[in-house]
Design a protein around this motif. Structure first.
Motif, short mmCIF file in Angstrom:
data_model
loop_
_atom_site.label_atom_id
_atom_site.label_comp_id
_atom_site.label_asym_id
_atom_site.label_seq_id
_atom_site.Cartn_x
_atom_site.Cartn_y
_atom_site.Cartn_z
N ILE A 1 82.08 27.88 -32.10
CA ILE A 1 82.45 28.07 -33.51
C ILE A 1 82.79 26.77 -34.23
O ILE A 1 83.25 26.81 -35.37
CB ILE A 1 83.61 29.08 -33.66
N ARG A 2 82.53 25.65 -33.60
CA ARG A 2 82.88 24.35 -34.19
C ARG A 2 82.35 24.19 -35.61
O ARG A 2 83.09 23.78 -36.51
CB ARG A 2 82.36 23.23 -33.31
N ASP A 3 81.11 24.52 -35.85
CA ASP A 3 80.53 24.34 -37.19
C ASP A 3 80.86 25.50 -38.12
O ASP A 3 81.02 25.30 -39.32
CB ASP A 3 79.01 24.18 -37.09
N LEU A 4 80.96 26.69 -37.58
CA LEU A 4 81.24 27.87 -38.39
C LEU A 4 82.68 27.88 -38.89
O LEU A 4 82.94 28.19 -40.04
CB LEU A 4 80.96 29.13 -37.56
N SER A 5 83.62 27.52 -38.01
CA SER A 5 85.04 27.50 -38.38
C SER A 5 85.75 26.38 -37.61
O SER A 5 86.35 26.62 -36.56
CB SER A 5 85.69 28.85 -38.07
N PRO A 6 85.67 25.16 -38.11
CA PRO A 6 86.29 24.03 -37.42
C PRO A 6 87.79 24.21 -37.18
O PRO A 6 88.31 23.78 -36.14
CB PRO A 6 86.02 22.85 -38.34
N LYS A 7 88.48 24.85 -38.12
CA LYS A 7 89.92 25.06 -37.97
C LYS A 7 90.20 25.98 -36.78
O LYS A 7 91.08 25.74 -35.97
CB LYS A 7 90.50 25.66 -39.25
N ALA A 8 89.41 27.05 -36.65
CA ALA A 8 89.55 27.97 -35.52
C ALA A 8 89.16 27.26 -34.22
O ALA A 8 89.79 27.47 -33.17
CB ALA A 8 88.71 29.21 -35.74
N SER A 9 88.15 26.41 -34.27
CA SER A 9 87.73 25.65 -33.10
C SER A 9 88.87 24.73 -32.65
O SER A 9 89.15 24.63 -31.45
CB SER A 9 86.48 24.83 -33.43
N ALA A 10 89.52 24.06 -33.59
CA ALA A 10 90.64 23.18 -33.26
C ALA A 10 91.78 23.98 -32.64
O ALA A 10 92.43 23.52 -31.69
CB ALA A 10 91.12 22.44 -34.51
N THR A 11 92.02 25.18 -33.15
CA THR A 11 93.08 26.03 -32.60
C THR A 11 92.74 26.44 -31.17
O THR A 11 93.61 26.41 -30.29
CB THR A 11 93.26 27.28 -33.50
N LEU A 12 91.50 26.81 -30.93
CA LEU A 12 91.08 27.16 -29.57
C LEU A 12 91.14 25.96 -28.64
O LEU A 12 91.50 26.09 -27.47
CB LEU A 12 89.67 27.75 -29.58
N ALA A 13 90.79 24.79 -29.14
CA ALA A 13 90.87 23.57 -28.33
C ALA A 13 92.33 23.32 -27.93
O ALA A 13 92.62 22.97 -26.79
CB ALA A 13 90.31 22.38 -29.08
N ARG A 14 93.23 23.52 -28.86
CA ARG A 14 94.66 23.36 -28.59
C ARG A 14 95.09 24.34 -27.51
O ARG A 14 95.79 23.99 -26.57
CB ARG A 14 95.46 23.60 -29.87
N ILE B 1 86.00 16.07 -31.74
CA ILE B 1 86.84 15.10 -31.06
C ILE B 1 87.76 15.80 -30.07
O ILE B 1 87.97 15.34 -28.95
CB ILE B 1 87.65 14.25 -32.08
N LEU B 2 88.30 16.94 -30.46
CA LEU B 2 89.16 17.72 -29.57
C LEU B 2 88.37 18.26 -28.38
O LEU B 2 88.84 18.25 -27.24
CB LEU B 2 89.82 18.87 -30.33
N ILE B 3 87.17 18.74 -28.65
CA ILE B 3 86.30 19.24 -27.59
C ILE B 3 85.96 18.11 -26.61
O ILE B 3 85.96 18.31 -25.39
CB ILE B 3 85.03 19.88 -28.20
N ASP B 4 85.71 16.91 -27.14
CA ASP B 4 85.43 15.75 -26.29
C ASP B 4 86.61 15.46 -25.36
O ASP B 4 86.42 15.13 -24.18
CB ASP B 4 85.11 14.52 -27.12
N LEU B 5 87.83 15.58 -25.88
CA LEU B 5 89.02 15.34 -25.06
C LEU B 5 89.08 16.38 -23.93
O LEU B 5 89.39 16.03 -22.78
CB LEU B 5 90.30 15.39 -25.90
N ILE B 6 88.80 17.63 -24.25
CA ILE B 6 88.79 18.66 -23.21
C ILE B 6 87.82 18.26 -22.10
O ILE B 6 88.14 18.32 -20.91
CB ILE B 6 88.40 20.03 -23.80
N GLU B 7 86.62 17.83 -22.47
CA GLU B 7 85.62 17.46 -21.48
C GLU B 7 86.07 16.26 -20.65
O GLU B 7 85.83 16.21 -19.43
CB GLU B 7 84.28 17.17 -22.17
N ILE B 8 86.73 15.30 -21.28
CA ILE B 8 87.25 14.14 -20.54
C ILE B 8 88.29 14.60 -19.52
O ILE B 8 88.26 14.19 -18.36
CB ILE B 8 87.85 13.10 -21.51
N LEU B 9 89.22 15.47 -19.96
CA LEU B 9 90.26 15.93 -19.05
C LEU B 9 89.71 16.85 -17.97
O LEU B 9 90.23 16.86 -16.85
CB LEU B 9 91.40 16.59 -19.83
#
Length: 192
Positions: free
Chosen positions: A52-65, A141-149
């Protein structure tokens, strides 16, 4: 999706305007396959954040959190009433030398940034008229951090454990050979 029109001859053509809608069809998202030893709920949050990164970036950031909070709880064993307190506890563990391998100062700092960005979607601002947007690139950027971790925490731990296990098995096999009576060696000793 672009706007189309017909010219004077009736031929269909696309307008030179910006696209009306852009969607990724195949693959559905930029999510990378993750190994089975990463807990399923964490992988699901990661996949959905990517989807959902492109559809709803705010929701994507919340899920990444949410995904990162799950990772902190699962990988480090740190649990507290809030993500902020969990990150602070993890920082204390790092400073005392008791943090799990892979946890570093920069990963803790990044977790604080994710918490801050993810809070934009998770919590309403005091002034409800203040809308803080999150762009797809910021969610990425948040998704990238998840992949790094995933790599630094889970994959590195799994590699380390499997290599240590292989070494232990080899050492045990060699020790067993050393201790077991070898008929050929016994015969040679008897002949001398």
């Amino acid at each position: 999706m672009k706007k189309a029109g017909k010219d004077s001859l009736g031929n269909l053509h696309f307008m030179r305007e910006a696209p009306l809608l852009t969607r990724r069809l195949i693959p559905e998202s930029s999510a990378k396959p993750q190994p089975h030893f990463i807990p399923q709920p964490i992988r699901e949050d990661y996949l959905e954040a990517c989807r959902i990164r492109d559809l709803s970036p705010k929701a994507s950031a919340t899920l990444a959190r949410r995904c990162l909070q799950g990772m902190v709880r699962d990988f480090t064993g740190v649990k507290a009433p809030s993500l902020y307190k969990e990150i602070e506890k993890l920082s204390e563990l790092l400073n005392s030398g008791d943090a799990p391998k892979g946890v570093s100062e920069d990963s803790i700092e990044s977790l604080h940034h994710v918490r801050s960005l993810g809070n934009i979607g998770a919590h309403m601002e005091k002034d409800i008229d203040v809308i803080i947007p999150v762009e797809p690139e910021e969610a990425q950027i948040l998704i990238d951090l998840i992949e790094i971790l995933f790599e630094e925490w889970y994959v590195a731990r799994e590699k380390r454990q499997s290599k240590f296990a292989a070494l232990r098995v080899t050492a045990e096999e060699k020790q067993a050979l050393k201790e077991s009576p070898n008929p050929e060696v016994s015969e040679k000793r008897e002949q001398q």
